[in-house]
Design a protein around this motif. Structure first.
Motif, PDB file in Angstrom:
ATOM      1  N   PRO A 161      33.641  13.034  -4.293  1.00 24.15           N
ATOM      2  CA  PRO A 161      34.662  13.296  -3.274  1.00 24.15           C
ATOM      3  C   PRO A 161      34.110  14.026  -2.044  1.00 24.15           C
ATOM      4  O   PRO A 161      33.227  14.874  -2.160  1.00 24.15           O
ATOM      5  CB  PRO A 161      35.683  14.166  -4.012  1.00 24.15           C
ATOM      6  CG  PRO A 161      34.942  14.754  -5.158  1.00 24.15           C
ATOM      7  CD  PRO A 161      33.843  13.805  -5.513  1.00 24.15           C
TER       8      PRO A 161
ATOM      9  N   ILE B  15      32.357  18.873  -4.694  1.00 26.96           N
ATOM     10  CA  ILE B  15      32.964  18.293  -3.489  1.00 26.96           C
ATOM     11  C   ILE B  15      32.056  18.575  -2.301  1.00 26.96           C
ATOM     12  O   ILE B  15      31.405  19.616  -2.238  1.00 26.96           O
ATOM     13  CB  ILE B  15      34.388  18.856  -3.248  1.00 26.96           C
ATOM     14  CG1 ILE B  15      35.135  18.022  -2.195  1.00 26.96           C
ATOM     15  CG2 ILE B  15      34.355  20.337  -2.896  1.00 26.96           C
ATOM     16  CD1 ILE B  15      36.646  18.266  -2.185  1.00 26.96           C
TER      17      ILE B  15
ATOM     18  N   ASN C  95      37.425   9.471  -1.647  1.00 25.74           N
ATOM     19  CA  ASN C  95      36.665   9.223  -2.866  1.00 25.74           C
ATOM     20  C   ASN C  95      36.451   7.722  -2.957  1.00 25.74           C
ATOM     21  O   ASN C  95      37.402   6.962  -2.863  1.00 25.74           O
ATOM     22  CB  ASN C  95      37.419   9.761  -4.088  1.00 25.74           C
ATOM     23  CG  ASN C  95      36.505  10.011  -5.264  1.00 25.74           C
ATOM     24  OD1 ASN C  95      35.297   9.850  -5.183  1.00 25.74           O
ATOM     25  ND2 ASN C  95      37.091  10.399  -6.384  1.00 25.74           N
TER      26      ASN C  95
ATOM     27  N   TYR D 245      39.645  18.128  -7.814  1.00 24.90           N
ATOM     28  CA  TYR D 245      38.240  17.903  -7.485  1.00 24.90           C
ATOM     29  C   TYR D 245      37.350  19.068  -7.887  1.00 24.90           C
ATOM     30  O   TYR D 245      36.211  18.854  -8.275  1.00 24.90           O
ATOM     31  CB  TYR D 245      38.088  17.638  -5.977  1.00 24.90           C
ATOM     32  CG  TYR D 245      39.000  16.538  -5.510  1.00 24.90           C
ATOM     33  CD1 TYR D 245      38.705  15.205  -5.789  1.00 24.90           C
ATOM     34  CD2 TYR D 245      40.189  16.823  -4.857  1.00 24.90           C
ATOM     35  CE1 TYR D 245      39.557  14.183  -5.398  1.00 24.90           C
ATOM     36  CE2 TYR D 245      41.048  15.803  -4.467  1.00 24.90           C
ATOM     37  CZ  TYR D 245      40.731  14.494  -4.742  1.00 24.90           C
ATOM     38  OH  TYR D 245      41.578  13.485  -4.376  1.00 24.90           O
TER      39      TYR D 245
END
Length: 107
Positions: free
Chosen positions: A21, A52, A81, A105
């Motif tokens: 992500p 992330i 994503n 996430y």
């Protein structure tokens, strides 16, 4: 750790083709709330570097992407994503609220 800067030229590589992500922080120099949220995003990136990736996109310098992703007010954050927008966060929020929004996430 400061968020990486992306642009129209590097967006596909930095965001759409990224592994995992990517939160895109849509911001502008003149936006006070954007400046307030930036250090919070930097903290979240530092605390979760393997979960992330956070990148910044200046909407004044990249109006094509701001229009494509329907950015009508800033700060606006979108989590991509596998090239798709999964989450949209509008407005400056305190860290705990952003972490709650990003729990899927970083949790």
């Amino acid at each position: 750790m400061t968020a990486k800067v992306t642009s129209s030229a590097t967006f596909e590589q930095d965001v759409l083709n990224a592994d995992g992500p990517v939160l895109v922080d849509f911001w502008a120099e003149w936006c006070g709330p954007c400046r307030m949220v930036a250090p919070v995003l930097d903290q979240i990136q530092s605390e979760h570097p393997d979960k992330i990736t956070i990148v910044k996109l200046n909407v004044d310098e990249n109006p094509d992407l701001a229009m494509k992703y329907q950015i009508t007010s800033i700060p606006a954050m979108k989590v991509f994503n596998k090239g798709q927008v999964e989450t949209t966060i509008i407005g400056a929020k305190p860290k705990f609220a952003l972490e709650k929004d990003l729990a899927a996430y970083i949790g």
